[in-house]
Design a protein around this motif. Structure first.
Motif, PDB file in Angstrom:
ATOM      1  N   GLY A   1       3.467  -2.667  31.151  1.00 16.50           N
ATOM      2  CA  GLY A   1       1.968  -3.016  32.692  1.00 16.50           C
ATOM      3  C   GLY A   1       1.905  -1.524  32.874  1.00 16.50           C
ATOM      4  N   LEU A   2       2.726  -0.766  33.133  1.00 20.63           N
ATOM      5  CA  LEU A   2       2.092   0.980  33.670  1.00 20.63           C
ATOM      6  C   LEU A   2       1.612   1.166  32.957  1.00 20.63           C
ATOM      7  CD1 LEU A   2       5.483   2.574  34.531  1.00 20.63           C
ATOM      8  CD2 LEU A   2       3.151   1.373  36.531  1.00 20.63           C
ATOM      9  N   LEU A   3       1.595   1.281  31.844  1.00 21.12           N
ATOM     10  CA  LEU A   3       1.025   1.806  29.889  1.00 21.12           C
ATOM     11  C   LEU A   3      -0.639   1.138  30.602  1.00 21.12           C
ATOM     12  CD1 LEU A   3       3.224   2.420  27.157  1.00 21.12           C
ATOM     13  CD2 LEU A   3       2.504   4.115  29.141  1.00 21.12           C
ATOM     14  N   GLY A   4      -0.181  -0.265  30.150  1.00 22.82           N
ATOM     15  CA  GLY A   4      -1.857  -0.713  29.995  1.00 22.82           C
ATOM     16  C   GLY A   4      -2.612  -0.032  31.436  1.00 22.82           C
ATOM     17  N   LEU A   5      -2.212  -0.403  32.814  1.00 18.98           N
ATOM     18  CA  LEU A   5      -2.984  -0.634  33.883  1.00 18.98           C
ATOM     19  C   LEU A   5      -3.766   1.012  33.633  1.00 18.98           C
ATOM     20  CD1 LEU A   5      -1.689  -2.547  36.504  1.00 18.98           C
ATOM     21  CD2 LEU A   5      -3.740  -2.811  35.315  1.00 18.98           C
ATOM     22  N   LEU A   6      -2.713   1.670  33.245  1.00 19.34           N
ATOM     23  CA  LEU A   6      -3.107   3.011  33.671  1.00 19.34           C
ATOM     24  C   LEU A   6      -3.847   3.433  32.940  1.00 19.34           C
ATOM     25  CD1 LEU A   6       0.342   5.445  34.146  1.00 19.34           C
ATOM     26  CD2 LEU A   6      -1.822   4.821  35.875  1.00 19.34           C
ATOM     27  N   PHE A   7      -3.802   3.056  31.607  1.00 21.26           N
ATOM     28  CA  PHE A   7      -4.984   3.025  30.591  1.00 21.26           C
ATOM     29  C   PHE A   7      -6.548   3.199  30.918  1.00 21.26           C
ATOM     30  CE2 PHE A   7      -1.630   3.711  27.015  1.00 21.26           C
ATOM     31  CZ  PHE A   7      -3.127   4.911  25.985  1.00 21.26           C
ATOM     32  N   GLU A   8      -6.155   2.153  30.669  1.00 20.29           N
ATOM     33  CA  GLU A   8      -7.739   0.754  32.273  1.00 20.29           C
ATOM     34  C   GLU A   8      -8.276   1.418  33.030  1.00 20.29           C
ATOM     35  OE1 GLU A   8     -10.729  -1.419  31.905  1.00 20.29           O
ATOM     36  OE2 GLU A   8      -9.149  -1.925  30.981  1.00 20.29           O
ATOM     37  N   LEU A   9      -7.317   2.063  34.196  1.00 24.40           N
ATOM     38  CA  LEU A   9      -7.541   3.271  35.377  1.00 24.40           C
ATOM     39  C   LEU A   9      -8.192   4.726  34.226  1.00 24.40           C
ATOM     40  CD1 LEU A   9      -4.751   2.535  38.111  1.00 24.40           C
ATOM     41  CD2 LEU A   9      -7.327   1.972  37.890  1.00 24.40           C
ATOM     42  N   PHE A  10      -7.981   5.083  33.873  1.00 28.79           N
ATOM     43  CA  PHE A  10      -8.483   6.629  32.960  1.00 28.79           C
ATOM     44  C   PHE A  10      -9.731   5.897  31.900  1.00 28.79           C
ATOM     45  CE2 PHE A  10      -4.369   8.243  35.018  1.00 28.79           C
ATOM     46  CZ  PHE A  10      -4.749   9.247  34.882  1.00 28.79           C
TER      47      PHE A  10
ATOM     48  N   PRO B   1     -11.819   3.179  31.759  1.00 26.02           N
ATOM     49  CA  PRO B   1     -12.568   1.577  32.293  1.00 26.02           C
ATOM     50  C   PRO B   1     -13.626   1.245  31.472  1.00 26.02           C
ATOM     51  CG  PRO B   1     -12.588   3.751  33.929  1.00 26.02           C
ATOM     52  CD  PRO B   1     -12.066   3.980  32.753  1.00 26.02           C
ATOM     53  N   GLY B   2     -13.077  -0.271  31.278  1.00 28.75           N
ATOM     54  CA  GLY B   2     -14.262  -1.092  30.377  1.00 28.75           C
ATOM     55  C   GLY B   2     -13.446  -1.479  29.099  1.00 28.75           C
ATOM     56  N   ILE B   3     -11.912  -0.468  28.723  1.00 27.60           N
ATOM     57  CA  ILE B   3     -11.392  -1.300  27.220  1.00 27.60           C
ATOM     58  C   ILE B   3     -10.486  -2.430  27.777  1.00 27.60           C
ATOM     59  CG2 ILE B   3      -9.687  -0.850  25.934  1.00 27.60           C
ATOM     60  CD1 ILE B   3      -9.900   2.081  26.899  1.00 27.60           C
ATOM     61  N   ILE B   4     -10.536  -3.314  29.384  1.00 30.89           N
ATOM     62  CA  ILE B   4     -10.476  -4.350  29.256  1.00 30.89           C
ATOM     63  C   ILE B   4      -8.974  -5.328  29.273  1.00 30.89           C
ATOM     64  CG2 ILE B   4     -11.037  -6.349  29.713  1.00 30.89           C
ATOM     65  CD1 ILE B   4     -13.804  -5.830  29.468  1.00 30.89           C
ATOM     66  N   PHE B   5      -8.561  -5.222  27.436  1.00 33.15           N
ATOM     67  CA  PHE B   5      -7.677  -5.823  26.885  1.00 33.15           C
ATOM     68  C   PHE B   5      -6.216  -5.344  27.940  1.00 33.15           C
ATOM     69  CE2 PHE B   5      -4.537  -6.324  23.641  1.00 33.15           C
ATOM     70  CZ  PHE B   5      -3.940  -7.796  23.295  1.00 33.15           C
ATOM     71  N   PRO B   6      -6.432  -3.595  27.216  1.00 30.91           N
ATOM     72  CA  PRO B   6      -4.934  -3.655  28.188  1.00 30.91           C
ATOM     73  C   PRO B   6      -4.424  -3.958  29.083  1.00 30.91           C
ATOM     74  CG  PRO B   6      -6.247  -1.510  26.670  1.00 30.91           C
ATOM     75  CD  PRO B   6      -7.123  -2.366  26.998  1.00 30.91           C
ATOM     76  N   GLY B   7      -5.756  -3.415  30.203  1.00 30.23           N
ATOM     77  CA  GLY B   7      -5.618  -4.055  32.063  1.00 30.23           C
ATOM     78  C   GLY B   7      -4.648  -5.236  32.067  1.00 30.23           C
ATOM     79  N   ILE B   8      -6.314  -6.286  30.954  1.00 27.06           N
ATOM     80  CA  ILE B   8      -5.084  -8.073  31.415  1.00 27.06           C
ATOM     81  C   ILE B   8      -3.801  -8.153  31.233  1.00 27.06           C
ATOM     82  CG2 ILE B   8      -5.493 -10.073  30.438  1.00 27.06           C
ATOM     83  CD1 ILE B   8      -8.044  -9.201  30.132  1.00 27.06           C
TER      84      ILE B   8
END
Length: 413
Positions: free
Chosen positions: A229-238, A240-247
């Motif tokens: 969860g942490l890695l996915g959200l932080l990757f998305e924040l750094f 933006p636009g990748i989407i899949f890691p954020g979800i």
């Protein structure tokens, strides 16, 4: 005058794994269903290495206050009622074990395997008083019950029967129900018999949601979900636009927070984990020659070891050291690989644009004295010689590019 209880069915459930809030809720629901349907009893098949003391207290309370008799059956052969399982077995109206099973080792230890003398003494005394209360209430072997907590003693089914820890040994469910036939149970000073021979057995299972929550309540699974969860959200924040890691990160983090809510979490450890992941991500963005990466790895490791608060449960509620080391190593390796690739890319010679021509060979299109034109990659460029006159057709080397003008020199120089 004894009360005769005529029953139509037995509610049967199976507990195979650690004791946690989901299991406590499932047992509560089963006992409540048995009471509403006026079942003869609840039959709990138990095989557990232990679990959370708080959840154990809830289960014991539900069993002691149940309107219908509760039978705890340590089964099948090879099963174990350890740690929290000892409390639950002793609390039953009728305690039974299958041949080849064992019970005991209820000594509470810290969740990371280390002990603090004062905290350990408090938790041990509390657990000992709790189990003495249960044993006294059910008229079982009080001394053994206390030894199970203080000395971590464990015994076989036959020894448990001889020492009056359990009421009977049964080969299977049918044998158990036949032996229980006619047993007297006391509820609110009222004595009654239960009749279980030949009754229908209704098996009650966890629902899909309960099964899912039971799986993620495992500390190891909760830890993995937290990291994802942490890695996915932080990757998305750094990025933006990748989407899949954020979800994936958001879903994993929600599930992790639910699981951590059922566990004794040390929030200082959680903060260190978050800080460590942030430092590793910053190392990708900011070139610090590994300083942020070292700090991130250290913070991640210490936070992971601290994540489960010590002294708040029984032996199985802890994160595997092997899992922690493996997860930190894989996470660190991934980030170091990404960082290394970034540094390598920075040092690599440009492959596009005018800068990519530096160091390449060109041919003089006309005489350079000192300026003229050269041919490179099939194109004609304005050039200035920095090493004297260059004749037509002579090969030369590109030394510098400035404002679409090439500065060249003799190839041999």
């Amino acid at each position: 005058m004894p009360l005769l209880l005529s029953a139509q069915q037995v509610i049967s459930i199976k507990i195979d794994g650690a004791i946690n809030p989901v299991v406590a809720s499932f047992i509560h629901r089963s006992i409540e269903k048995a009471g509403n349907e006026q079942a003869v009893c609840v039959l709990i098949h138990l095989n557990t290495p232990g679990g959370l003391l708080k959840s154990t207290r809830i289960i014991v309370g539900d069993i002691l206050e149940s309107r219908v008799p509760v039978i705890v059956y340590v089964s099948p052969s090879g099963a174990h009622a350890g740690s929290a399982g000892v409390f639950i077995t002793l609390a039953a109206d009728i305690a039974a074990m299958a041949p080849g099973t064992n019970i005991g080792a209820a000594h509470p230890i810290t969740l990371q395997g280390t002990t603090d003398s004062v905290m350990n003494s408090k938790s041990t005394n509390d657990a000992a008083a709790f189990i003495r209360t249960i044993a006294e209430y059910r008229k079982r072997n009080l001394q053994w019950a206390e030894d199970a907590v203080r000395q971590s003693v464990a015994i076989t089914a036959n020894e448990a029967l001889q020492q009056k820890i359990i009421d009977l040994i049964a080969l299977n469910d049918q044998d158990l129900l036949n032996q229980v036939e006619g047993k007297r149970i006391v509820r609110d000073s009222i004595s009654f018999q239960i009749h279980t021979r030949g009754v229908a057995v209704q098996t009650l299972e966890m629902g899909f949601t309960e099964k899912l929550l039971n799986i993620i309540s495992d500390p190891d699974v909760a830890y993995i979900l937290l990291m994802l969860g942490l890695l996915g959200l932080l990757f998305e924040l750094f990025n933006p636009g990748i989407i899949f890691p954020g979800i994936i990160g958001f879903i994993s983090l929600v599930l992790a927070f639910y699981a951590l809510n059922t566990l004794p979490v040390n929030y200082a450890g959680l903060a260190l984990i978050v800080f460590g992941v942030i430092l590793l991500l910053l190392e990708i963005k900011i070139v610090t020659h590994g300083m942020l990466a070292i700090g991130g790895i250290t913070s991640l490791l210490i936070g992971s070891l601290m994540l489960i608060r010590p002294g708040s449960g029984l032996e199985v509620m802890r994160i595997s050291r092997i899992l922690i080391i493996s997860t930190v190593a894989v996470t660190a390796g991934f980030f170091l690989f990404v960082i290394g690739m970034g540094l390598k890319a920075q040092r690599r010679k440009p492959v596009t644009g005018a800068e990519s021509m530096i160091g390449e060979t060109a041919v003089a299109f006309d005489e350079l004295n000192p300026s003229g034109q050269v041919i490179i990659r099939g194109e004609i460029w304005n050039a200035v010689s920095v090493s004297g006159t260059i004749s037509i057709g002579e090969k030369l080397r590109i030394k510098q590019v400035n404002n679409l003008t090439l500065f060249v020199e003799h190839l041999e120089s």
